[in-house]
Design a protein around this motif. Structure first.
Motif, PDB file in Angstrom:
ATOM      1  N   CYS A  61     -80.400   8.326  24.739  1.00 39.57           N
ATOM      2  CA  CYS A  61     -80.352   9.220  25.903  1.00 39.57           C
ATOM      3  C   CYS A  61     -79.123  10.113  25.886  1.00 39.57           C
ATOM      4  CB  CYS A  61     -80.369   8.403  27.188  1.00 39.57           C
ATOM      5  SG  CYS A  61     -81.945   7.613  27.553  1.00 39.57           S
ATOM      6  N   SER A  62     -78.058   9.651  25.246  1.00 39.47           N
ATOM      7  CA  SER A  62     -76.825  10.442  25.244  1.00 39.47           C
ATOM      8  C   SER A  62     -77.026  11.801  24.575  1.00 39.47           C
ATOM      9  CB  SER A  62     -75.706   9.677  24.539  1.00 39.47           C
ATOM     10  OG  SER A  62     -75.987   9.515  23.156  1.00 39.47           O
ATOM     11  N   GLN A  63     -78.020  11.881  23.705  1.00 36.61           N
ATOM     12  CA  GLN A  63     -78.277  13.145  23.005  1.00 36.61           C
ATOM     13  C   GLN A  63     -78.996  14.167  23.889  1.00 36.61           C
ATOM     14  OE1 GLN A  63     -76.845  13.303  19.999  1.00 36.61           O
ATOM     15  NE2 GLN A  63     -76.223  11.192  20.459  1.00 36.61           N
ATOM     16  N   HIS A  64     -79.559  13.693  25.001  1.00 36.98           N
ATOM     17  CA  HIS A  64     -80.341  14.576  25.867  1.00 36.98           C
ATOM     18  C   HIS A  64     -79.579  15.007  27.124  1.00 36.98           C
ATOM     19  CE1 HIS A  64     -83.661  13.679  23.244  1.00 36.98           C
ATOM     20  NE2 HIS A  64     -83.578  12.386  23.511  1.00 36.98           N
ATOM     21  N   TRP A  65     -78.370  14.482  27.288  1.00 41.06           N
ATOM     22  CA  TRP A  65     -77.557  14.876  28.429  1.00 41.06           C
ATOM     23  C   TRP A  65     -76.708  16.094  28.041  1.00 41.06           C
ATOM     24  CZ3 TRP A  65     -75.743  11.277  32.713  1.00 41.06           C
ATOM     25  CH2 TRP A  65     -76.700  10.282  32.954  1.00 41.06           C
ATOM     26  N   LYS A  66     -76.528  17.006  28.976  1.00 43.06           N
ATOM     27  CA  LYS A  66     -75.714  18.191  28.732  1.00 43.06           C
ATOM     28  C   LYS A  66     -74.239  17.826  28.807  1.00 43.06           C
ATOM     29  CE  LYS A  66     -74.718  22.802  30.567  1.00 43.06           C
ATOM     30  NZ  LYS A  66     -75.010  23.783  31.658  1.00 43.06           N
ATOM     31  N   GLN A  67     -73.486  18.246  27.807  1.00 47.95           N
ATOM     32  CA  GLN A  67     -72.069  17.927  27.751  1.00 47.95           C
ATOM     33  C   GLN A  67     -71.269  18.756  28.759  1.00 47.95           C
ATOM     34  OE1 GLN A  67     -70.756  15.435  25.597  1.00 47.95           O
ATOM     35  NE2 GLN A  67     -72.971  15.065  25.551  1.00 47.95           N
ATOM     36  N   LEU A  68     -70.375  18.086  29.462  1.00 48.64           N
ATOM     37  CA  LEU A  68     -69.445  18.726  30.380  1.00 48.64           C
ATOM     38  C   LEU A  68     -68.024  18.537  29.844  1.00 48.64           C
ATOM     39  CD1 LEU A  68     -70.909  17.388  33.745  1.00 48.64           C
ATOM     40  CD2 LEU A  68     -71.369  19.609  32.683  1.00 48.64           C
ATOM     41  N   ASP A  69     -67.046  18.937  30.618  1.00 50.06           N
ATOM     42  CA  ASP A  69     -65.656  18.737  30.228  1.00 50.06           C
ATOM     43  C   ASP A  69     -65.259  17.270  30.371  1.00 50.06           C
ATOM     44  OD1 ASP A  69     -65.379  21.453  29.767  1.00 50.06           O
ATOM     45  OD2 ASP A  69     -64.647  21.862  31.806  1.00 50.06           O
ATOM     46  N   ASP A  70     -64.170  16.899  29.725  1.00 51.41           N
ATOM     47  CA  ASP A  70     -63.510  15.601  29.924  1.00 51.41           C
ATOM     48  C   ASP A  70     -64.388  14.420  29.498  1.00 51.41           C
ATOM     49  OD1 ASP A  70     -61.288  14.148  30.589  1.00 51.41           O
ATOM     50  OD2 ASP A  70     -61.761  13.995  32.722  1.00 51.41           O
ATOM     51  N   GLY A  71     -65.304  14.649  28.555  1.00 50.96           N
ATOM     52  CA  GLY A  71     -66.124  13.558  28.052  1.00 50.96           C
ATOM     53  C   GLY A  71     -67.313  13.193  28.914  1.00 50.96           C
ATOM     54  N   GLY A 118     -72.299  11.360  34.186  1.00 46.08           N
ATOM     55  CA  GLY A 118     -71.817  10.081  33.689  1.00 46.08           C
ATOM     56  C   GLY A 118     -71.092  10.223  32.369  1.00 46.08           C
ATOM     57  N   ARG A 119     -70.688   9.072  31.835  1.00 48.36           N
ATOM     58  CA  ARG A 119     -69.932   9.024  30.585  1.00 48.36           C
ATOM     59  C   ARG A 119     -70.524   7.931  29.700  1.00 48.36           C
ATOM     60  NH1 ARG A 119     -64.706  10.539  29.568  1.00 48.36           N
ATOM     61  NH2 ARG A 119     -64.356  10.806  31.805  1.00 48.36           N
ATOM     62  N   PHE A 120     -70.746   8.252  28.432  1.00 52.80           N
ATOM     63  CA  PHE A 120     -71.176   7.272  27.442  1.00 52.80           C
ATOM     64  C   PHE A 120     -69.938   6.783  26.679  1.00 52.80           C
ATOM     65  CE2 PHE A 120     -74.931   9.658  28.431  1.00 52.80           C
ATOM     66  CZ  PHE A 120     -75.972   8.741  28.358  1.00 52.80           C
ATOM     67  N   PHE A 121     -69.881   5.492  26.406  1.00 50.16           N
ATOM     68  CA  PHE A 121     -68.693   4.875  25.817  1.00 50.16           C
ATOM     69  C   PHE A 121     -68.890   4.605  24.331  1.00 50.16           C
ATOM     70  CE2 PHE A 121     -67.561   4.478  30.073  1.00 50.16           C
ATOM     71  CZ  PHE A 121     -66.377   3.770  30.269  1.00 50.16           C
ATOM     72  N   ASP A 122     -67.901   5.013  23.527  1.00 52.30           N
ATOM     73  CA  ASP A 122     -67.866   4.539  22.150  1.00 52.30           C
ATOM     74  C   ASP A 122     -66.900   3.357  22.082  1.00 52.30           C
ATOM     75  OD1 ASP A 122     -65.291   5.641  22.163  1.00 52.30           O
ATOM     76  OD2 ASP A 122     -65.859   7.363  20.933  1.00 52.30           O
ATOM     77  N   GLY A 127     -61.692  20.212  41.873  1.00 49.17           N
ATOM     78  CA  GLY A 127     -62.960  20.079  41.163  1.00 49.17           C
ATOM     79  C   GLY A 127     -63.455  18.651  41.109  1.00 49.17           C
ATOM     80  N   HIS A 128     -62.530  17.718  40.901  1.00 51.58           N
ATOM     81  CA  HIS A 128     -62.917  16.317  40.850  1.00 51.58           C
ATOM     82  C   HIS A 128     -63.344  15.817  42.226  1.00 51.58           C
ATOM     83  CE1 HIS A 128     -60.348  15.755  36.983  1.00 51.58           C
ATOM     84  NE2 HIS A 128     -61.596  16.094  36.696  1.00 51.58           N
ATOM     85  N   VAL A 129     -62.677  16.281  43.285  1.00 55.46           N
ATOM     86  CA  VAL A 129     -63.064  15.905  44.646  1.00 55.46           C
ATOM     87  C   VAL A 129     -64.480  16.383  44.939  1.00 55.46           C
ATOM     88  CG1 VAL A 129     -62.620  16.300  47.091  1.00 55.46           C
ATOM     89  CG2 VAL A 129     -60.710  15.818  45.548  1.00 55.46           C
ATOM     90  N   ALA A 174     -61.220  11.167  33.037  1.00 58.43           N
ATOM     91  CA  ALA A 174     -60.558  10.194  32.168  1.00 58.43           C
ATOM     92  C   ALA A 174     -59.399   9.513  32.898  1.00 58.43           C
ATOM     93  CB  ALA A 174     -60.072  10.882  30.901  1.00 58.43           C
ATOM     94  N   SER A 175     -58.637  10.280  33.678  1.00 57.03           N
ATOM     95  CA  SER A 175     -57.504   9.697  34.404  1.00 57.03           C
ATOM     96  C   SER A 175     -57.983   8.763  35.512  1.00 57.03           C
ATOM     97  CB  SER A 175     -56.608  10.787  34.982  1.00 57.03           C
ATOM     98  OG  SER A 175     -57.310  11.596  35.901  1.00 57.03           O
ATOM     99  N   GLU A 176     -59.069   9.122  36.192  1.00 55.76           N
ATOM    100  CA  GLU A 176     -59.628   8.247  37.228  1.00 55.76           C
ATOM    101  C   GLU A 176     -60.124   6.941  36.616  1.00 55.76           C
ATOM    102  OE1 GLU A 176     -61.234  11.668  40.359  1.00 55.76           O
ATOM    103  OE2 GLU A 176     -62.589  10.816  38.852  1.00 55.76           O
ATOM    104  N   LEU A 177     -60.740   7.027  35.456  1.00 57.19           N
ATOM    105  CA  LEU A 177     -61.248   5.834  34.782  1.00 57.19           C
ATOM    106  C   LEU A 177     -60.097   4.888  34.428  1.00 57.19           C
ATOM    107  CD1 LEU A 177     -63.712   4.389  33.563  1.00 57.19           C
ATOM    108  CD2 LEU A 177     -63.334   5.721  31.473  1.00 57.19           C
TER     109      LEU A 177
END
Length: 218
Positions: free
Chosen positions: A161-171, A180-184, A4-6, A130-133
């Motif tokens: 903008c983070s509120q308008h992106w659809k959430q996927l698995d793994d953050g 993409g990923r938003f960082f806290d 899936g990641h590939v 997360a592991s790739e990061l």
């Protein structure tokens, strides 16, 4: 890397390559605010060579070269790198800028402890598990010399903008086909655990809210 990641990585590479082909200088000609700060930090440290990861069409690589740095720029889009090479040649900067195709999901090419500075604007936001990061940050740590500096910028979870992106698995999140990923702050600090954290600054650039981070290898 899972199948899936590939597949996600391949799809994102194709999407970015198409975006650069449709819109040369996709991000505009002006350097990012993060590149300005990186130039100051690298210069103060006496560094004159920089590895830029995720350079895109080169707005920051070219800016750093204009400031006198030698820049080795990498990206996974050959289309973007062709635009970078063309502009570097047009400006007479091709003696200071080299560009190479590389997907940072793979090990970085430099040998251990051979790089003085690494810069990445928004690269860490891209579609990494997360592991790739964590592997990428570990690779950057590996190639840096002791005392070497890593400066990066990422989108913050405080960005509206983070509120308008659809959430996927793994953050991860998706919008208009781009993943993409938003960082806290917790994630920034987690990734900084093997490093000395020199700077963690929230800032605005245009309508975006970001983190600017500077790490040193101890």
């Amino acid at each position: 890397m899972s199948t899936g990641h590939v597949e996600l990585a391949r799809a994102q590479q194709e999407r970015w390559d198409s975006a650069y082909a449709r819109r040369p200088q996709l991000h505009g000609p002006e350097p990012s605010a993060a590149a300005h700060r990186a130039a100051e930090r690298f210069g103060a440290a006496g560094i004159d060579d920089v590895l830029e990861l995720g350079a895109g069409h080169g707005r920051d690589a070219l800016f750093l070269a204009r400031q006198g740095f030698s820049v080795h720029a990498t990206d996974f889009s050959e289309t973007a790198l062709d635009q970078l090479r063309h502009e570097a040649q047009r400006e007479g900067l091709d003696d200071r800028v080299t560009a190479a195709l590389h997907d940072v999901r793979d090990p970085l090419p430099p040998a251990d402890a051979t790089v003085n500075a690494v810069f990445a604007n928004l690269l860490l936001n891209m579609a990494f598990s997360a592991s790739e990061l964590r592997s990428l940050v570990s690779e950057i740590h590996r190639v840096l010399c002791p005392g070497g500096v890593f400066v990066y910028a990422v989108w913050s979870t405080q960005d509206a903008c983070s509120q308008h992106w659809k959430q996927l698995d793994d953050g991860l999140s998706v919008h208009d086909g781009f993943v993409g990923r938003f960082f806290d702050e917790d994630l920034v600090r987690e990734l900084a655990e093997p490093w000395q954290l020199d700077e963690l600054t929230p800032y605005d650039e245009g309508r975006r809210v970001l983190w600017r981070v500077a790490l040193s290898k101890q």
